[in-house]
Every structure is written in structure tokens, then in C-alpha cells.
Design an enzyme around this catalytic site. Sequence first.
Site, PDB file in Angstrom:
ATOM      1  CG  ASP A 192      -6.210   1.953  -7.599  1.00  0.00           C
ATOM      2  OD1 ASP A 192      -5.589   1.128  -6.912  1.00  0.00           O
ATOM      3  OD2 ASP A 192      -6.566   3.067  -7.181  1.00  0.00           O
ATOM      4  N   GLY A 238     -13.511   2.594  -1.458  1.00  0.00           N
ATOM      5  CA  GLY A 238     -12.079   2.339  -1.605  1.00  0.00           C
ATOM      6  C   GLY A 238     -11.819   1.109  -2.462  1.00  0.00           C
ATOM      7  CD  GLU A 295      -3.084  -0.218   0.023  1.00  0.00           C
ATOM      8  OE1 GLU A 295      -3.055   0.119  -1.174  1.00  0.00           O
ATOM      9  OE2 GLU A 295      -3.745  -1.166   0.444  1.00  0.00           O
ATOM     10  CB  SER A 306     -12.459   6.472 -10.180  1.00  0.00           C
ATOM     11  OG  SER A 306     -11.499   6.158  -9.229  1.00  0.00           O
TER      12      SER A 306
HETATM   13  C1  GLA Z   1      -5.156   4.783  -4.216  1.00  0.00           C
HETATM   14  C2  GLA Z   1      -4.388   5.124  -5.491  1.00  0.00           C
HETATM   15  C3  GLA Z   1      -3.382   4.034  -5.830  1.00  0.00           C
HETATM   16  C4  GLA Z   1      -2.514   3.683  -4.635  1.00  0.00           C
HETATM   17  C5  GLA Z   1      -3.356   3.454  -3.392  1.00  0.00           C
HETATM   18  C6  GLA Z   1      -2.525   3.262  -2.144  1.00  0.00           C
HETATM   19  O1  GLA Z   1      -5.969   3.672  -4.423  1.00  0.00           O
HETATM   20  O2  GLA Z   1      -5.277   5.289  -6.568  1.00  0.00           O
HETATM   21  O3  GLA Z   1      -2.609   4.430  -6.929  1.00  0.00           O
HETATM   22  O4  GLA Z   1      -1.531   4.654  -4.416  1.00  0.00           O
HETATM   23  O5  GLA Z   1      -4.258   4.535  -3.153  1.00  0.00           O
HETATM   24  O6  GLA Z   1      -1.794   2.085  -2.239  1.00  0.00           O
END
Ligand code: GLA
Length: 377
Positions: free
Chosen positions: A166, A118, A31, A122
Site C-alpha cells: 500500500d 479498503g 493479493e 492509512s
Molecule cells: C492490506 C495490507 C497490504 C496487503 C493487503 C493484501 O492492504 O496493508 O500490505 O497485504 O492487505 O494484499
Amino acid sequence: MLEISKRFHDLFGRGPEVIAAAPGRVNLIGEHIDYSDGFVLPFAISDTTVVAIAKRSDNLIRIASVQKRTDIMEMQLGELAPYQGESWARYALGVLWVLGVDTGVEVLINGRVPLGAGLSSSAALECAVATAVNHLFEMGKSLPELARATQKAENDYVGVPCGIMDQSVSLMAHPGSALLLDCRDLTSEHIPFLIAPQGLELLIIDTQAHHKLVDGGYAERRASCEKAVAELGITSLRNISVAEYAARQSELDPVTYIRGFHAVTEMKRVLDAVEALKSNNFTRLGELLNQSHRSLRDDYTVSCPELNLAVDTALAQGALGARMVGGGFGGSAIALIRTDHVKRCQGAITKAFAEANFKAPRFFTSLPSAGAHVIPN
Ligand code: GLA
């Protein structure tokens, strides 16, 4: 006929030419290190966003969403430009902009990834649009190219400084596996993540919390990692071992140091988690999830009371490991837990949230699912 084709027809008076779907994601571990060239280990969830699209013979863009029944957003191709307000359609427009679509289109979106949890709704939308456009216009772009394009859409059109994780997993995931992604060059390996035969489940706990820090807090953490890199004179936090980083502590201010420390230790935990998965050592995987949470909570300071309560309660209910996932300051946590403990764990978390006067949490489970794909029309 597919439901989305029917709705497309009702709305635009003809059928779509291409339909594509892309999933949301959960990150197992790794993360806040995608923007530091790290390794991450996310998997795709089964909820997808579906996009239907057809070309027009003029330059008009028309975008509608099944969830926003009455709204058709219209814009001329020549008006596509970054940072134009808060419209829900901006994620789709950003992708049309970045891929340089050269004729008008009609687009219908059916978003089935829970919003604000979360789980990267998107990225799912961006990747579904990108997959559909790539196919419709026969652009022939590879998955890493589409990942970079969709990240650019979010960074430069929407204005969110996200990393590449993501979008990559939404595009590249395979069913039954987590995606070990090297964020430096987008090479990847599919690591089997089959926990059901072990009597285990990965419970997703949506805390329903959304703290204001989300935007500023993310950018600030990212800036700290860049500062550590600049001040240590290295090319990225990927290129320094935990021991070497610790030995250079005096060269950084305390906040920069501790944030960078999260990054270098998290990179190591991802590789250790892959080893644990390859040897079916789920106790070890659980420990690594716990370490990751503590690092995000205490060193990177991106957790929040709701996430901590979800994690602590899951552990008290016998979870092998639990941690916050995604950007933090709200959103979801995950718990690796025995299937026969899931119900009890959900009950305990719901009760603990009520006692703390937090909004009631939502629960999901999902097997690792497929990445973006075109659906036969
Ligand atoms: C969000 C961002 C990702 C990543 C996470 C944390 O989801 O879109 O690119 O940085 O936070 O790991």
C-alpha cells in the site's frame, strides 16, 4: 492561496512550509502476497490525503485534521513512542517517529481517501506525511526508503502487521499505469492500464462491511505463510513453483498448505495478468481476476458474504472479471466491466444488497493516478 494553506494559517497563525499529497490505492491483482516477497499490481486512485507542515523552534508536535475540526493533538517530541492508544493521529506520529524528526512541527491533514473502504487511507496519510517531512527536512530519502519507513511506522508504531504494497504504490504510482512491484527488493515497472479506450471501466464497490476478523485474521494468514516457508525449508514462497509446492503437500498440515497454495498461485496470476495487459487481452485479465477471487474466497478464506455477493452480481451483469481487493473480511471489490454496463451493474448490486439486508454499498471509479508529490505552496 490553497484551501489547506488558509486553514493552516487560521489554525496555527502562519502558513505551512511544505504541502504534500499521497493517494489511496486499488490492487488489480496480487493479493496477500506482498509479505511473501511476491509481485503485486496495484494502482493509485485519484483521491489523496493532503498534508501541510511547518517546523517549530521548540520540541512540540501539534497535529490537526480538517475532518476533526476541534481536535489539535499535542505531544512533545521526546514522548513519541509506539502503541499509544487509538488516536487518529498515530499514523502521522509513527512517521515522525520512524523518520527521526529532530524538532517540533505543526501538521494539518486533509484526508480525502474514503475511510474504511479498503482503499488504504492509512497508507495515504503515512505517505503524505513522509513526503512532506522528507522535503521539509531535506532528508533526501528515495521512494523505496520512504516505503520501508512508512511500513515500519505502521508495523512498529501503530501495531498493524501490514506488508509493503500500500505504501509503495502510494509513493511510486504513475498516472495511467498499474505498478508491477517486486516486494522482495521494491524494484518496479509501470504497466500501462488504459481501459477507457477499450470501452471498459474498473468499478470499485465499497461493501461498507467491516468484519471483526480483520486484525487477527490478517496476522494469522501471514503466520501460515511463514510456517509454510519454515517447514518446507525454503527462503520464501516466491522461490517455489506451483508444481513443486503441490508435490510437497504431505509435508504441511492442511490449513498451512492451502494458504500457501493461494500465495504461490497468486504470484503466477500476477505475471499472467501483466502479459494479458501487455497484449490488451482483457478477457484473459478478467479470468485472472475471477481466479484470484476464488482463491481468496475458498483457499485463503479472507472474503465475506458481502464481497462475494458484490462479485457474483457483477459477473451476472456481464463483468469480464471481479474480485475482492485488499486485506478482506469487508472493504471493497472491483469489477472490470463495459462502461455502458456500469449503471445497470450498480443498480443490480444495490438491489441484491438490500434483499440480503446488507448495508447499502458505495461505488467509485478511478483512473490510475499519480503517486505522492509535493504541491507548490
Ligand atoms: C492490506 C495490507 C497490504 C496487503 C493487503 C493484501 O492492504 O496493508 O500490505 O497485504 O492487505 O494484499
